[in-house]
Design a protein around this motif. Structure first.
Motif, PDB file in Angstrom:
ATOM      1  N   LEU A 161       0.730  -0.945  -0.100  1.00 39.96           N
ATOM      2  CA  LEU A 161       0.006   0.133   0.085  1.00 39.96           C
ATOM      3  C   LEU A 161       0.995   1.149   0.024  1.00 39.96           C
ATOM      4  O   LEU A 161       0.808   2.256  -0.673  1.00 39.96           O
ATOM      5  N   TRP A 162       1.777   1.208   0.893  1.00 39.92           N
ATOM      6  CA  TRP A 162       2.640   2.325   0.997  1.00 39.92           C
ATOM      7  C   TRP A 162       3.637   2.749  -0.303  1.00 39.92           C
ATOM      8  O   TRP A 162       3.627   4.086  -0.311  1.00 39.92           O
ATOM      9  N   THR A 163       3.771   1.686  -0.678  1.00 40.42           N
ATOM     10  CA  THR A 163       4.918   1.981  -1.658  1.00 40.42           C
ATOM     11  C   THR A 163       4.194   2.158  -3.147  1.00 40.42           C
ATOM     12  O   THR A 163       5.140   2.485  -4.238  1.00 40.42           O
ATOM     13  N   ALA A 164       3.233   1.963  -3.337  1.00 43.56           N
ATOM     14  CA  ALA A 164       2.265   2.044  -4.692  1.00 43.56           C
ATOM     15  C   ALA A 164       1.654   3.397  -4.893  1.00 43.56           C
ATOM     16  O   ALA A 164       0.568   3.814  -4.066  1.00 43.56           O
ATOM     17  N   PRO A 165       2.059   4.153  -5.813  1.00 43.72           N
ATOM     18  CA  PRO A 165       1.371   5.424  -6.149  1.00 43.72           C
ATOM     19  C   PRO A 165      -0.077   5.290  -6.492  1.00 43.72           C
ATOM     20  O   PRO A 165      -0.291   4.086  -6.998  1.00 43.72           O
ATOM     21  N   TRP A 191      12.920   2.567  -0.446  1.00 41.94           N
ATOM     22  CA  TRP A 191      13.496   2.648  -1.827  1.00 41.94           C
ATOM     23  C   TRP A 191      12.709   2.033  -2.847  1.00 41.94           C
ATOM     24  O   TRP A 191      12.885   2.598  -4.169  1.00 41.94           O
ATOM     25  N   THR A 192      11.852   1.113  -2.631  1.00 44.07           N
ATOM     26  CA  THR A 192      10.567   0.690  -3.510  1.00 44.07           C
ATOM     27  C   THR A 192       9.882   1.802  -3.904  1.00 44.07           C
ATOM     28  O   THR A 192       9.571   1.860  -5.152  1.00 44.07           O
ATOM     29  N   ARG A 193       9.560   2.690  -2.842  1.00 37.24           N
ATOM     30  CA  ARG A 193       8.590   3.546  -2.960  1.00 37.24           C
ATOM     31  C   ARG A 193       9.408   4.735  -4.136  1.00 37.24           C
ATOM     32  O   ARG A 193       8.857   5.229  -4.814  1.00 37.24           O
ATOM     33  N   ASP A 200       6.663   5.467 -12.201  1.00 35.82           N
ATOM     34  CA  ASP A 200       5.266   5.860 -12.692  1.00 35.82           C
ATOM     35  C   ASP A 200       5.276   7.343 -13.049  1.00 35.82           C
ATOM     36  O   ASP A 200       4.403   7.969 -13.088  1.00 35.82           O
ATOM     37  N   ASP A 201       6.418   7.974 -12.952  1.00 35.25           N
ATOM     38  CA  ASP A 201       6.876   9.296 -13.389  1.00 35.25           C
ATOM     39  C   ASP A 201       6.158  10.158 -12.457  1.00 35.25           C
ATOM     40  O   ASP A 201       5.221  11.304 -12.825  1.00 35.25           O
ATOM     41  N   LYS A 202       6.015  10.230 -11.085  1.00 29.25           N
ATOM     42  CA  LYS A 202       5.474  10.732  -9.912  1.00 29.25           C
ATOM     43  C   LYS A 202       6.370  11.073  -9.121  1.00 29.25           C
ATOM     44  O   LYS A 202       6.425  10.737  -8.038  1.00 29.25           O
ATOM     45  N   VAL A 209       9.348  10.976   1.313  1.00 26.55           N
ATOM     46  CA  VAL A 209      10.206  10.026   1.901  1.00 26.55           C
ATOM     47  C   VAL A 209      11.629  10.258   2.269  1.00 26.55           C
ATOM     48  O   VAL A 209      12.480   9.382   2.369  1.00 26.55           O
ATOM     49  N   LEU A 210      11.877  11.484   1.389  1.00 25.19           N
ATOM     50  CA  LEU A 210      13.340  11.985   1.147  1.00 25.19           C
ATOM     51  C   LEU A 210      13.903  12.082   2.407  1.00 25.19           C
ATOM     52  O   LEU A 210      15.368  11.653   2.709  1.00 25.19           O
ATOM     53  N   HIS A 211      13.319  12.375   3.647  1.00 22.80           N
ATOM     54  CA  HIS A 211      14.099  12.291   4.863  1.00 22.80           C
ATOM     55  C   HIS A 211      14.472  11.238   5.527  1.00 22.80           C
ATOM     56  O   HIS A 211      15.349  11.181   6.452  1.00 22.80           O
ATOM     57  N   TYR A 212      14.031  10.027   5.103  1.00 18.96           N
ATOM     58  CA  TYR A 212      14.529   8.861   5.675  1.00 18.96           C
ATOM     59  C   TYR A 212      16.031   8.587   5.125  1.00 18.96           C
ATOM     60  O   TYR A 212      16.481   7.615   5.531  1.00 18.96           O
TER      61      TYR A 212
END
Length: 531
Positions: A161-165, A191-193, A200-202, A209-212
């Motif tokens: 759920l969390w990794t799917a746009p 990283w999967t996200r 998906d070009d999003k 999630v960049l702060h992680y």
């Protein structure tokens, strides 16, 4: 808007107004006429909330084939109330035991799940989700677990759920936010996200999630996001020289982004630089294919060469067909012949490719061979058969071949409970339910049964199901059945009023709606002519 356009719109609106008229008089069993009237009265009473009147009328319908739909709607009405709870789920089990209608039971079960979830009655939702015909919904399950105090876990469903746009409900977003606040996502999920955001070009899906990430990795991902606005300069800067997983992902994504504006430059950059990276075969194939196909879609002169620079997989029929099309666009007739021969054998004999093969022989000087092929194709009642007939000066092979079925087969199907239910749904103007019931009956039918269903549907006045059944039965030459003259009086009246050829109107109606007058497309087009 010119007069012709105004007339066309006026014609379509007129047909929308008359589309409740039955296209062909029903030849159905009239023994249910009184039951139909009572059914409609009972349904009106239920919808208005007159329970006593509904109960009185409902008692008169125990033997009516679609009485179960009234009970289904009554249950939906009950479970729509705030006081409905898990203890009431026995109503669903009783409903299924009585009617054994898995389609209606499934819809009722999933409706109840949805109601409990929207009301945030998570204990009741969990109980409903344990029923036989329930639907899995990871978002709602996560929300339920969090509210019930279950220890939050980044299990496979939560990570997916969390990794799917994609668009999510507010409750789903809230549940994921609570999970993320309680426990840091696994590094692999982060990283999967990021990679899914690239694929998906999003880019906006990666930003939260960049702060992680470490400072170094965060800068690299931010570089990718910034480079999307100008991929050419970034790709040519040499920043992605190292053969790392992140660099490979960024390289592919930015080349594809570049190809949207300049497919030639992007493909040339890909061809020159992809050998420097250690791509997995699937990643290489998918990227090269997409770049080549973009060139083909835009009919670029380089497209044929690009499509042939990739060894097509055995199951990649689309790429093989586009090689033929690219050669056709270039009018490279020898290449057309070569590429058609590279198609699977069963595809080569399809009328459209056989026609273009004949054209290629004709253009290559093999006129006698081409004429023989056109002669054979002219016997087909298809678009390409008609084109071939024009080539050899033959009349179009239009011949109505009615479907002939034995009376015994017709009588057997006419007593099929599923088809009777479908007919009755149509009779009380619940056409979508009738289509669903008819289509369910078609699922396990063989070709002979499908053909018989087409004849039966025509006899019962179910025009759209006759068309659909005949198509499934591959009865392409049953022209009067597949192309009926439905709504004749309305069409002729409006055609004369708007100076439109009736045949044009019938053609549009057949193509756009197949005479399903209540159909609505995903774009909002409605009615016989899909306005």
């Amino acid at each position: 808007m010119n007069r012709s356009a105004v007339a066309h719109v006026a014609f379509g609106v007129s047909l929308l107004l008359v589309s409740t008229i039955s296209p062909i008089a029903h030849a159905a069993d009239v023994s249910y006429d009184s039951d139909r009237a009572v059914f409609l009265q009972a349904r009106a009473a239920l919808q208005s909330g007159n329970q006593s009147e509904f109960a009185k009328l409902r008692k008169q319908l125990d033997n009516y084939p679609i009485v179960e739909f009234l009970d289904y709607e009554q249950h939906r009405k009950f479970f729509a109330q705030p006081q409905a709870k898990a203890a009431d789920l026995k109503k669903i089990a009783d409903f299924h035991q009585r009617y054994q209608n898995s389609s209606l039971t499934r819809r009722l079960t999933q409706y109840v799940q949805s109601r409990f979830a929207r009301q945030e009655k998570w204990h009741d939702y969990t109980q409903a989700s344990n029923l036989e015909f329930s639907r899995e919904n990871p978002c709602r399950t996560l929300a339920s677990n969090l509210v019930k105090g279950t220890q939050p876990v980044w299990d496979e469903a939560a990570v997916t759920l969390w990794t799917a746009p994609g668009n999510r409900s507010e409750s789903c977003k809230d549940a994921l936010a609570k999970l993320e606040a309680s426990k840091v996502p696994p590094v692999s999920a982060i990283w999967t996200r990021v990679y899914r955001a690239m694929e998906d070009d999003k880019p906006t899906f990666a930003k939260p999630v960049l702060h992680y990430l470490s400072t170094k990795d965060r800068k690299r991902v931010q570089d990718w996001i910034d480079a999307l606005s100008s991929p050419e300069s970034f790709l040519n800067s040499g920043v992605l020289a190292k053969n790392t997983q992140l660099n490979r992902r960024m390289f592919v994504d930015l080349v594809l982004a570049w190809s949207k504006d300049d497919p030639v430059a992007a493909m040339n950059h890909w061809l020159e630089n992809h050998p420097k990276y250690g791509f997995y075969p699937d990643r290489y194939y998918d990227t090269h294919r997409l770049l080549a196909m973009r060139g083909a879609y835009r009919r670029l002169p380089e497209a044929y060469r690009w499509l042939n620079s990739l060894q097509a997989r055995d199951d990649d029929l689309e790429l093989k067909e586009w090689r033929v099309r690219a050669a056709l666009y270039a009018q490279d007739w020898l290449s057309v012949l070569k590429e058609i021969k590279r198609l699977p054998k069963q595809e080569q004999v399809e009328d459209h490719w056989a026609y273009w093969e004949a054209r290629a022989f004709e253009e290559s000087g093999h006129t006698d061979l081409a004429a023989t092929m056109f002669e054979q194709l002219s016997q087909l009642a298809t678009y390409y058969g008609f084109l071939a007939a024009d080539k050899v000066g033959k009349p179009y092979a239009i011949q109505d071949v009615p479907i002939v079925v034995a009376d015994k087969q017709l009588e057997a199907l006419a007593s099929d409970d599923r088809l009777i239910r479908a007919r009755e749904y149509y009779a009380v103007k619940l056409n979508s339910e009738g289509r669903r019931e008819w289509n369910n009956a078609m699922l396990n039918a063989d070709t002979e049964q499908l053909a018989t269903m087409a004849v039966l549907a025509e006899q019962w006045g179910l025009v759209d199901r006759a068309i659909f059944s005949a198509g499934k039965a591959e009865k392409k030459q049953a022209l009067s059945l597949r192309f009926p003259i439905a709504y004749l009086d309305a069409v002729e009246q409006q055609a004369q009023k708007n100076t439109i050829e009736p045949a044009w109107a019938f053609g549009v109606m057949r193509r756009e709606s197949a005479f399903i007058h209540d159909i609505v497309s995903s774009a909002g087009a409605v009615g016989l002519m899909q306005l």
